[in-house]
Design a protein around this motif. Structure first.
Motif, short mmCIF file in Angstrom:
data_model
loop_
_atom_site.label_atom_id
_atom_site.label_comp_id
_atom_site.label_asym_id
_atom_site.label_seq_id
_atom_site.Cartn_x
_atom_site.Cartn_y
_atom_site.Cartn_z
N SER A 189 -26.61 18.16 -44.72
CA SER A 189 -25.43 18.23 -44.78
C SER A 189 -24.74 18.47 -46.12
O SER A 189 -25.83 18.12 -47.10
CB SER A 189 -24.69 17.05 -44.13
OG SER A 189 -25.00 15.80 -45.00
N GLN A 190 -23.54 19.06 -46.34
CA GLN A 190 -23.21 19.30 -47.80
C GLN A 190 -21.98 18.69 -48.28
O GLN A 190 -21.27 18.94 -49.10
CB GLN A 190 -23.40 20.89 -48.02
CG GLN A 190 -22.06 21.68 -47.27
CD GLN A 190 -22.00 21.77 -46.04
OE1 GLN A 190 -22.81 21.12 -45.16
NE2 GLN A 190 -21.74 23.15 -45.40
N HIS A 191 -21.13 18.17 -47.27
CA HIS A 191 -19.87 17.54 -47.36
C HIS A 191 -19.68 16.40 -46.48
O HIS A 191 -20.34 16.14 -45.53
CB HIS A 191 -18.82 18.56 -47.37
CG HIS A 191 -18.93 19.36 -46.13
ND1 HIS A 191 -18.37 18.69 -44.94
CD2 HIS A 191 -18.79 20.54 -46.05
CE1 HIS A 191 -18.49 19.71 -44.04
NE2 HIS A 191 -18.49 21.02 -44.66
N LYS A 192 -18.64 15.43 -46.83
CA LYS A 192 -18.51 14.10 -45.97
C LYS A 192 -18.45 14.30 -44.51
O LYS A 192 -18.79 13.59 -43.71
CB LYS A 192 -17.10 13.61 -46.47
CG LYS A 192 -17.22 12.70 -47.71
CD LYS A 192 -16.22 11.79 -48.09
CE LYS A 192 -16.43 11.07 -49.25
NZ LYS A 192 -15.42 10.25 -49.80
N ARG A 242 -21.74 15.06 -43.22
CA ARG A 242 -22.56 13.98 -43.34
C ARG A 242 -22.28 12.94 -42.06
O ARG A 242 -22.94 12.39 -41.35
CB ARG A 242 -22.43 13.32 -44.65
CG ARG A 242 -23.28 12.25 -44.75
CD ARG A 242 -23.11 11.38 -46.06
NE ARG A 242 -21.77 10.92 -46.34
CZ ARG A 242 -21.39 10.03 -47.32
NH1 ARG A 242 -22.24 10.08 -48.43
NH2 ARG A 242 -20.24 9.69 -47.63
N VAL A 275 -28.79 14.84 -47.81
CA VAL A 275 -27.34 15.41 -48.36
C VAL A 275 -27.45 16.24 -49.79
O VAL A 275 -28.03 15.62 -50.68
CB VAL A 275 -26.39 14.09 -48.74
CG1 VAL A 275 -25.09 14.47 -49.04
CG2 VAL A 275 -26.44 13.22 -47.17
N GLN A 332 -25.78 17.14 -52.08
CA GLN A 332 -24.73 16.58 -53.01
C GLN A 332 -25.44 15.43 -53.94
O GLN A 332 -25.92 14.61 -53.37
CB GLN A 332 -23.55 16.21 -52.53
CG GLN A 332 -22.90 17.30 -51.67
CD GLN A 332 -22.08 18.54 -52.52
OE1 GLN A 332 -21.82 18.48 -53.55
NE2 GLN A 332 -22.06 19.68 -51.89
N GLU A 362 -24.49 11.72 -55.53
CA GLU A 362 -23.90 10.60 -54.82
C GLU A 362 -22.47 10.46 -55.28
O GLU A 362 -21.69 10.12 -54.70
CB GLU A 362 -24.76 9.46 -55.09
CG GLU A 362 -24.01 8.17 -54.27
CD GLU A 362 -24.92 6.97 -54.30
OE1 GLU A 362 -24.41 5.83 -53.65
OE2 GLU A 362 -26.08 7.18 -54.90
N LEU A 364 -19.75 12.67 -53.27
CA LEU A 364 -19.51 12.07 -51.86
C LEU A 364 -19.12 10.61 -51.90
O LEU A 364 -18.41 10.25 -50.93
CB LEU A 364 -20.57 12.58 -50.80
CG LEU A 364 -20.60 13.98 -50.76
CD1 LEU A 364 -21.63 14.21 -49.39
CD2 LEU A 364 -19.27 14.73 -50.38
N ASP A 393 -13.30 22.97 -49.60
CA ASP A 393 -14.10 21.72 -49.71
C ASP A 393 -14.48 21.52 -51.10
O ASP A 393 -14.99 20.48 -51.41
CB ASP A 393 -15.27 21.72 -48.90
CG ASP A 393 -16.02 22.82 -49.18
OD1 ASP A 393 -15.63 24.04 -49.34
OD2 ASP A 393 -17.35 22.61 -49.56
N ARG A 424 -15.01 18.29 -55.11
CA ARG A 424 -16.17 18.39 -56.03
C ARG A 424 -16.18 18.70 -57.45
O ARG A 424 -16.64 18.02 -58.50
CB ARG A 424 -17.35 19.45 -55.32
CG ARG A 424 -18.51 19.34 -55.93
CD ARG A 424 -19.42 20.47 -55.14
NE ARG A 424 -19.59 20.09 -53.75
CZ ARG A 424 -19.25 21.04 -52.86
NH1 ARG A 424 -18.82 22.36 -53.20
NH2 ARG A 424 -19.59 20.81 -51.47
#
Length: 335
Positions: free
Chosen positions: A88-91, A94, A111, A113, A115, A118, A267, A271
């Motif tokens: 996964s790459q975003h909330k 996830r 994930v 990304q 920490e 996110l 998105d 970030r």
């Protein structure tokens, strides 16, 4: 591209590995996949039976669902005895990956990304995973090929560039639209203007999904697309980079490259905001004038020194090594 990077690394670590992709044949990148690929008439997520039939025939040891896949596809791979990894790459992605029905048929959840972008999962999500004895998602950060001095020298020679004397521009895959215009065209216009007004030579990477003819203007080397190894070496050799807020931004931070970041999709603002608040990047709006102002700011030694200092002090890692270690442990039954 992320999946190709992981697949390439798998084959380098385990030369006997057989790797196959399942792709939508209508995407521009489908024809360029360097691995054997099953081409479907739609996104594989929507072609449940076809994907499951391919898995049944191939009988894989490992299946990576890179920000895609339905629960029934994950379950089918799990029931076949494969190790199942969800990326996964975003909330939102996830959270989807942590739904109990999906988590039960997933061995690992990566994930891509840091920490700080996110934030941690909620205590409710953590408790639910504990109840079904499933591990929490792990933050692996960006996945990319590490810069290589020999490769970098070859690329600079090919494009007749000198280290530290050019800027890399890239708005992502090339298909993003901003206010009715292609983001790549806005970036390209800013690259051309920065040469006209400042004298900065640029490399404009349009991306595989860019649908038009590339612009050929003085001071700007136009490239349709490059593999990640070449891209990361170009960025590493540049004075600074002008990038969208996607994976390439995190890759640039990981190699401590000063970056001007512009959001090109919904998105990306959070970030960019998170990275900017930590002093890791400099951000700006998405119009040409704002990008030019941002480029002028990136010429200030004090600003660049601050970015470098903050990047070097920030925990940074390449998720590719974590991926390979996790895969090795999964296949050896340690996870």
């Amino acid at each position: 591209m992320r999946s190709i990077i992981i697949a390439t690394a798998i084959c380098e670590k385990w030369p006997e590995a057989e790797v196959e992709f399942i792709l939508n044949k209508h995407t521009l990148y489908a024809a360029d996949c360097p691995f054997p690929a099953h081409l479907l008439d739609d996104t594989p997520t929507k072609r449940v039976k076809e994907v499951n039939d391919i898995a049944s025939k191939f009988k894989p040891d490992l299946v990576l669902f890179d920000a895609s896949g339905r629960k029934s596809q994950l379950k089918h791979a799990f029931d076949l005895g494969a190790k199942v990894v969800f990326i996964s790459q975003h909330k939102r992605k996830r959270s989807r990956g942590m739904k109990l029905s999906r988590a039960r048929v997933t061995h690992r959840h990566w994930v891509v990304q840091p920490e700080f972008v996110l934030g941690d999962i909620s205590w409710i999500e953590r408790k639910k995973l504990q109840l079904i004895n499933k591990p929490e998602p792990i933050f692996i950060g960006p996945v990319f090929s590490q810069p290589n001095a020999e490769k970098q020298h070859e690329i600079l020679s090919r494009y007749q560039l000198c280290e530290g004397e050019f800027v890399v521009f890239n708005s992502g895959s090339g298909g993003h639209i901003l206010s009715g215009k292609l983001a790549a065209d806005i970036f390209a216009a800013a690259a051309a203007k920065s040469y006209q007004e400042i004298g900065l030579k640029s490399v404009m990477v349009y991306g595989p999904n860019y649908p038009n003819e590339m612009q050929q203007v003085e001071g700007v080397i136009a490239i349709k697309q490059v593999e990640n190894t070449e891209f990361i070496n170009l960025v590493n050799a540049s004075r600074f980079a002008v990038l969208s807020g996607g994976d390439t931004l995190l890759q640039a931070i990981a190699i401590n490259k000063p970056t001007l970041a512009i959001a090109v999709s919904k998105d990306q603002p959070p970030r960019i905001k998170a990275c900017s608040e930590l002093g890791l990047i400099h951000g700006c709006d998405s119009d040409v004038d704002s990008i030019l102002n941002g480029i002028q700011s990136m010429q200030r030694p004090q600003l660049v020194a601050g970015l470098l200092r903050n990047m070097k002090a920030s925990p940074s890692f390449n998720g590719l090594a974590i991926c390979l270690n996790e895969i090795s442990d999964l296949l050896e039954g340690k996870l």
